[in-house]
Design an enzyme around this catalytic site. Structure first.
Site, mmCIF file in Angstrom:
data_model
loop_
_atom_site.group_PDB
_atom_site.id
_atom_site.type_symbol
_atom_site.label_atom_id
_atom_site.label_comp_id
_atom_site.label_asym_id
_atom_site.label_seq_id
_atom_site.Cartn_x
_atom_site.Cartn_y
_atom_site.Cartn_z
ATOM 1 N N SER A 139 8.900 25.401 15.151
ATOM 2 C CA SER A 139 7.915 24.381 15.540
ATOM 3 C C SER A 139 6.893 24.294 14.420
ATOM 4 C CB SER A 139 7.209 24.828 16.833
ATOM 5 O OG SER A 139 6.079 24.027 17.092
ATOM 6 N N TYR A 152 3.416 31.247 22.148
ATOM 7 C CA TYR A 152 4.378 30.268 21.612
ATOM 8 C C TYR A 152 4.308 30.277 20.081
ATOM 9 C CZ TYR A 152 6.768 25.762 21.092
ATOM 10 O OH TYR A 152 7.650 24.768 20.755
HETATM 11 N N1 NAD Z 1 9.175 18.698 22.073
HETATM 12 C C1 NAD Z 1 8.357 19.147 21.154
HETATM 13 O O1 NAD Z 1 7.310 18.535 20.875
HETATM 14 C C2 NAD Z 1 8.673 20.411 20.410
HETATM 15 C C3 NAD Z 1 7.871 20.727 19.301
HETATM 16 C C4 NAD Z 1 8.160 21.864 18.589
HETATM 17 C C5 NAD Z 1 9.219 22.672 18.932
HETATM 18 N N2 NAD Z 1 9.976 22.350 20.024
HETATM 19 C C6 NAD Z 1 11.081 23.253 20.353
HETATM 20 O O2 NAD Z 1 12.266 22.501 20.510
HETATM 21 C C7 NAD Z 1 13.171 23.217 21.354
HETATM 22 C C8 NAD Z 1 13.706 22.293 22.420
HETATM 23 O O3 NAD Z 1 12.627 21.893 23.253
HETATM 24 P P1 NAD Z 1 12.518 20.446 23.912
HETATM 25 O O4 NAD Z 1 11.302 19.816 23.411
HETATM 26 O O5 NAD Z 1 13.789 19.744 23.781
HETATM 27 O O6 NAD Z 1 12.222 20.846 25.435
HETATM 28 P P2 NAD Z 1 13.099 20.676 26.757
HETATM 29 O O7 NAD Z 1 12.360 21.409 27.802
HETATM 30 O O8 NAD Z 1 13.426 19.245 26.940
HETATM 31 O O9 NAD Z 1 14.461 21.432 26.401
HETATM 32 C C9 NAD Z 1 14.570 22.822 26.371
HETATM 33 C C10 NAD Z 1 15.946 23.176 26.879
HETATM 34 O O10 NAD Z 1 16.122 24.588 26.773
HETATM 35 C C11 NAD Z 1 16.737 25.050 27.956
HETATM 36 N N3 NAD Z 1 16.423 26.462 28.158
HETATM 37 C C12 NAD Z 1 15.225 27.009 28.424
HETATM 38 N N4 NAD Z 1 15.349 28.330 28.595
HETATM 39 C C13 NAD Z 1 16.665 28.612 28.430
HETATM 40 C C14 NAD Z 1 17.430 29.803 28.487
HETATM 41 N N5 NAD Z 1 16.861 30.987 28.789
HETATM 42 N N6 NAD Z 1 18.767 29.745 28.253
HETATM 43 C C15 NAD Z 1 19.363 28.543 27.989
HETATM 44 N N7 NAD Z 1 18.699 27.382 27.939
HETATM 45 C C16 NAD Z 1 17.359 27.424 28.160
HETATM 46 C C17 NAD Z 1 16.161 24.176 29.053
HETATM 47 O O11 NAD Z 1 16.975 24.193 30.216
HETATM 48 C C18 NAD Z 1 16.120 22.826 28.371
HETATM 49 O O12 NAD Z 1 17.322 22.117 28.548
HETATM 50 C C19 NAD Z 1 12.388 24.402 21.894
HETATM 51 O O13 NAD Z 1 12.713 25.561 21.144
HETATM 52 C C20 NAD Z 1 10.950 24.005 21.653
HETATM 53 O O14 NAD Z 1 10.109 25.111 21.548
HETATM 54 C C21 NAD Z 1 9.737 21.234 20.769
#
Ligand code: NAD
Length: 292
Positions: A139, A152
């Site tokens: 991130s 985080y």
């Molecule tokens: N959306 C943002 O702005 C953003 C910014 C920086 C980083 N991220 C990172 O991107 C990645 C994806 O996040 P996102 O934004 O798509 O969120 P999201 O909540 O839409 O997707 C996260 C997915 O991970 C799955 N998950 C959570 N815990 C799990 C586990 N123990 N085992 C298997 N699956 C699991 C959830 O079921 C979900 O489908 C994450 O690592 C998040 O930290 C997101």
């Protein structure tokens, strides 16, 4: 990417889902691994009905043995793994003074141990193949100060750190490694996601949404297209939206300025919480880590 196999954790939602859809359009076979298996099945079915190749597999990334078994199965059935998006993650927001041990463990179990277990499962396969690309989702909170998101930020700095080390080690075996550092992307995690939560006082939902909108969230589909361009270029740090690179550069050149600027933003958030905040709703905590 045509004919390649892409294994994506957290593939049921948000970034993982968008990457899966974009990879399928480019001719890759995608394996969507997620705790939310029903949702993963729906996404895989939609990809297939659009002419792509996708399958959904149930996985909790905190279960190291299950990770190894799934990775081996995918490699055996598809003749290897070309891309591994080590992407599943959760967020627990709040000030560190309000954290209890669970607030630390929940995040570190998924975002750090889960990523490490993914590497343990997939890297040996890629080493044997002498090809492959591991893309660990960190991130911008792994590059910049992130007040109000301490655990985080710690987890995402860890992902950046392990990705740098692995990129150098893995090059000797023909394996590529990148740290994917999204800015703010419009996905369910922005409002907590299914498994995330907040501790202490927080903004009311409407304010939270307004705050996120001010950070100009990018649509996940648009994000995925830019990320795949950078994957093809083998960028070590994939920072999208790209304007976050300028903020990252300024923070590296002038670290005190970065701390001051993010401190200003945090002070404004705290003032808004003081004026209108609510106690976090105490969403049910996810099951404890499996550490198999
Ligand atoms: N959306 C943002 O702005 C953003 C910014 C920086 C980083 N991220 C990172 O991107 C990645 C994806 O996040 P996102 O934004 O798509 O969120 P999201 O909540 O839409 O997707 C996260 C997915 O991970 C799955 N998950 C959570 N815990 C799990 C586990 N123990 N085992 C298997 N699956 C699991 C959830 O079921 C979900 O489908 C994450 O690592 C998040 O930290 C997101």
């Amino acid at each position: 990417m045509k004919g390649k196999t892409a294994f994506i954790t957290g593939g049921a939602s948000g970034i993982g889902r968008a990457l899966g859809e974009a990879l399928a359009v480019r001719g890759a076979t995608v394996i969507l691994a997620d705790r939310q298996i029903e949702l993963a099945r729906e996404v895989a079915a939609a990809i297939c009905s659009n002419g792509g190749r996708a399958e959904a597999r149930e996985l909790d990334v905190r279960d190291a043995s299950a990770f190894v078994a799934l990775a081996n199965d995918v490699a055996a059935r598809h003749g290897g793994i070309d891309y591994f998006f080590n992407n599943a993650g959760i967020g627990v927001g709040g000030e560190m003074a309000d954290y209890d041990r669970d607030a630390w463990d929940e995040v570190l179990d998924v975002n750090v141990r889960g990523v490490a277990y993914g590497i343990q499962a997939v890297y040996p396969i890629m080493r044997r193949q002498r090809r492959g690309h591991i893309i660990n989702t960190a991130s911008v909170a792994g590059l910049l100060p992130a007040p109000g998101l301490g655990s985080y930020a710690a987890s995402k700095h860890a992902v950046v750190g392990l990705s740098k080390a692995l990129r150098i080690e893995a090059a000797a075996f023909g394996v590529r490694v990148s740290a994917l550092c999204p800015g703010v992307i419009r996905t369910p995690i922005l409002t907590g996601g299914v498994f995330g939560r907040h501790v202490g006082r927080q903004l009311v939902e409407e304010q939270l949404r307004e705050t996120m909108e001010r950070m100009r969230p990018m649509e996940a589909a648009e994000f995925a297209v830019e990320v795949l361009e950078d994957v093809e270029r083998d960028e070590p740090y994939i920072v999208v939206p790209r304007w976050w690179r300028a903020i990252w550069l300024v923070d590296r050149l002038f670290p005190r300025l970065g701390l001051w600027a993010f401190g200003r933003v945090h002070a404004k958030t705290l003032a808004a919480i003081d004026a209108h905040g609510v106690e976090a709703s105490g969403r049910e905590a996810p099951a404890p880590g499996v550490h198999a």
